[in-house]
Design a protein around this motif. Structure first.
Motif, PDB file in Angstrom:
ATOM      1  N   GLU A  22      27.056   6.968  24.370  1.00  0.00           N
ATOM      2  CA  GLU A  22      26.235   7.856  23.548  1.00  0.00           C
ATOM      3  C   GLU A  22      25.164   7.078  22.782  1.00  0.00           C
ATOM      4  N   ASP A  23      25.556   5.940  22.188  1.00  0.00           N
ATOM      5  CA  ASP A  23      24.643   5.174  21.333  1.00  0.00           C
ATOM      6  C   ASP A  23      23.546   4.448  22.104  1.00  0.00           C
ATOM      7  N   HIS A  24      23.859   3.960  23.285  1.00  0.00           N
ATOM      8  CA  HIS A  24      22.939   3.058  23.984  1.00  0.00           C
ATOM      9  C   HIS A  24      22.446   3.554  25.337  1.00  0.00           C
ATOM     10  N   PHE A  25      23.133   4.531  25.930  1.00  0.00           N
ATOM     11  CA  PHE A  25      22.782   4.908  27.296  1.00  0.00           C
ATOM     12  C   PHE A  25      22.503   6.390  27.480  1.00  0.00           C
ATOM     13  N   GLY A  26      22.336   7.110  26.390  1.00  0.00           N
ATOM     14  CA  GLY A  26      21.814   8.468  26.455  1.00  0.00           C
ATOM     15  C   GLY A  26      22.787   9.598  26.720  1.00  0.00           C
ATOM     16  N   ALA A  27      24.103   9.357  26.638  1.00  0.00           N
ATOM     17  CA  ALA A  27      25.029  10.480  26.791  1.00  0.00           C
ATOM     18  C   ALA A  27      24.829  11.429  25.604  1.00  0.00           C
ATOM     19  N   HIS A  28      24.599  12.696  25.903  1.00  0.00           N
ATOM     20  CA  HIS A  28      24.324  13.669  24.847  1.00  0.00           C
ATOM     21  C   HIS A  28      25.590  14.318  24.300  1.00  0.00           C
ATOM     22  N   SER A  29      26.723  14.026  24.943  1.00  0.00           N
ATOM     23  CA  SER A  29      28.002  14.554  24.479  1.00  0.00           C
ATOM     24  C   SER A  29      29.112  13.701  25.080  1.00  0.00           C
ATOM     25  N   LEU A  35      28.961  11.531  30.205  1.00  0.00           N
ATOM     26  CA  LEU A  35      29.370  10.124  30.161  1.00  0.00           C
ATOM     27  C   LEU A  35      29.143   9.448  31.505  1.00  0.00           C
ATOM     28  N   MET A  36      29.453  10.130  32.589  1.00  0.00           N
ATOM     29  CA  MET A  36      29.241   9.568  33.922  1.00  0.00           C
ATOM     30  C   MET A  36      27.755   9.317  34.183  1.00  0.00           C
ATOM     31  N   ALA A  37      26.909  10.252  33.784  1.00  0.00           N
ATOM     32  CA  ALA A  37      25.469  10.077  33.977  1.00  0.00           C
ATOM     33  C   ALA A  37      24.959   8.893  33.160  1.00  0.00           C
ATOM     34  N   ALA A  38      25.433   8.759  31.931  1.00  0.00           N
ATOM     35  CA  ALA A  38      25.023   7.630  31.087  1.00  0.00           C
ATOM     36  C   ALA A  38      25.520   6.311  31.675  1.00  0.00           C
ATOM     37  N   PHE A  39      26.751   6.306  32.183  1.00  0.00           N
ATOM     38  CA  PHE A  39      27.283   5.094  32.817  1.00  0.00           C
ATOM     39  C   PHE A  39      26.423   4.712  34.014  1.00  0.00           C
ATOM     40  N   ASP A  40      26.075   5.671  34.844  1.00  0.00           N
ATOM     41  CA  ASP A  40      25.232   5.394  36.007  1.00  0.00           C
ATOM     42  C   ASP A  40      23.864   4.869  35.579  1.00  0.00           C
ATOM     43  N   ASN A  41      23.296   5.464  34.530  1.00  0.00           N
ATOM     44  CA  ASN A  41      21.984   5.021  34.040  1.00  0.00           C
ATOM     45  C   ASN A  41      22.038   3.617  33.446  1.00  0.00           C
ATOM     46  N   GLY A  42      23.163   3.261  32.843  1.00  0.00           N
ATOM     47  CA  GLY A  42      23.286   1.962  32.188  1.00  0.00           C
ATOM     48  C   GLY A  42      24.103   0.952  32.966  1.00  0.00           C
ATOM     49  N   ARG A  43      24.314   1.195  34.236  1.00  0.00           N
ATOM     50  CA  ARG A  43      25.210   0.366  35.046  1.00  0.00           C
ATOM     51  C   ARG A  43      24.904  -1.133  34.950  1.00  0.00           C
ATOM     52  N   ASN A  44      23.658  -1.544  35.083  1.00  0.00           N
ATOM     53  CA  ASN A  44      23.348  -2.975  35.064  1.00  0.00           C
ATOM     54  C   ASN A  44      23.600  -3.615  33.703  1.00  0.00           C
ATOM     55  N   PRO A  45      23.107  -3.055  32.605  1.00  0.00           N
ATOM     56  CA  PRO A  45      23.426  -3.673  31.322  1.00  0.00           C
ATOM     57  C   PRO A  45      24.915  -3.604  30.982  1.00  0.00           C
ATOM     58  N   ILE A  46      25.592  -2.560  31.403  1.00  0.00           N
ATOM     59  CA  ILE A  46      27.034  -2.463  31.166  1.00  0.00           C
ATOM     60  C   ILE A  46      27.744  -3.578  31.929  1.00  0.00           C
ATOM     61  N   ARG A  47      27.367  -3.800  33.168  1.00  0.00           N
ATOM     62  CA  ARG A  47      27.959  -4.885  33.959  1.00  0.00           C
ATOM     63  C   ARG A  47      27.703  -6.242  33.305  1.00  0.00           C
ATOM     64  N   SER A  48      26.505  -6.424  32.790  1.00  0.00           N
ATOM     65  CA  SER A  48      26.154  -7.697  32.152  1.00  0.00           C
ATOM     66  C   SER A  48      27.035  -7.975  30.937  1.00  0.00           C
ATOM     67  N   VAL A  49      27.171  -6.999  30.065  1.00  0.00           N
ATOM     68  CA  VAL A  49      27.996  -7.169  28.866  1.00  0.00           C
ATOM     69  C   VAL A  49      29.468  -7.290  29.255  1.00  0.00           C
TER      70      VAL A  49
END
Length: 82
Positions: A22-29, A35-49
């Motif tokens: 929600e805070d960093h990848f745009g999940a609106h709820s 959450l799945m859409a936000a995870f897909d959108n943030g996949r590369n930075p999430i993998r990095s961290v």
């Protein structure tokens, strides 16, 4: 949300809480679809961290919280200039 991170060819359990999605990848709820859409959108930075967190804890599983995406040296966009 749980996922698997490959480490040296072996799967390591990982998870990310709703808060960073929600805070960093745009999940609106906290709905699964958002959450799945936000995870897909943030996949590369999430993998990095996630990779950095696993490196720091000796290869154990991790749970990614929002604060990890603000910690110096863990920012998903470090080294990238605009």
């Amino acid at each position: 949300m749980r996922f698997t991170a490959p480490v040296d060819g072996e799967p390591v359990g990982a998870a990310i809480t709703a808060e960073p999605l929600e805070d960093h990848f745009g999940a609106h709820s906290a709905l699964e679809s958002a959450l799945m859409a936000a995870f897909d959108n943030g996949r590369n930075p999430i993998r990095s961290v996630c990779a950095e967190s696993i490196d720091q804890n000796g290869g154990k599983g991790v749970v990614l919280h929002s604060g990890l995406f603000r910690v110096d040296g863990m920012e998903p966009d470090r080294g990238i200039t605009a």
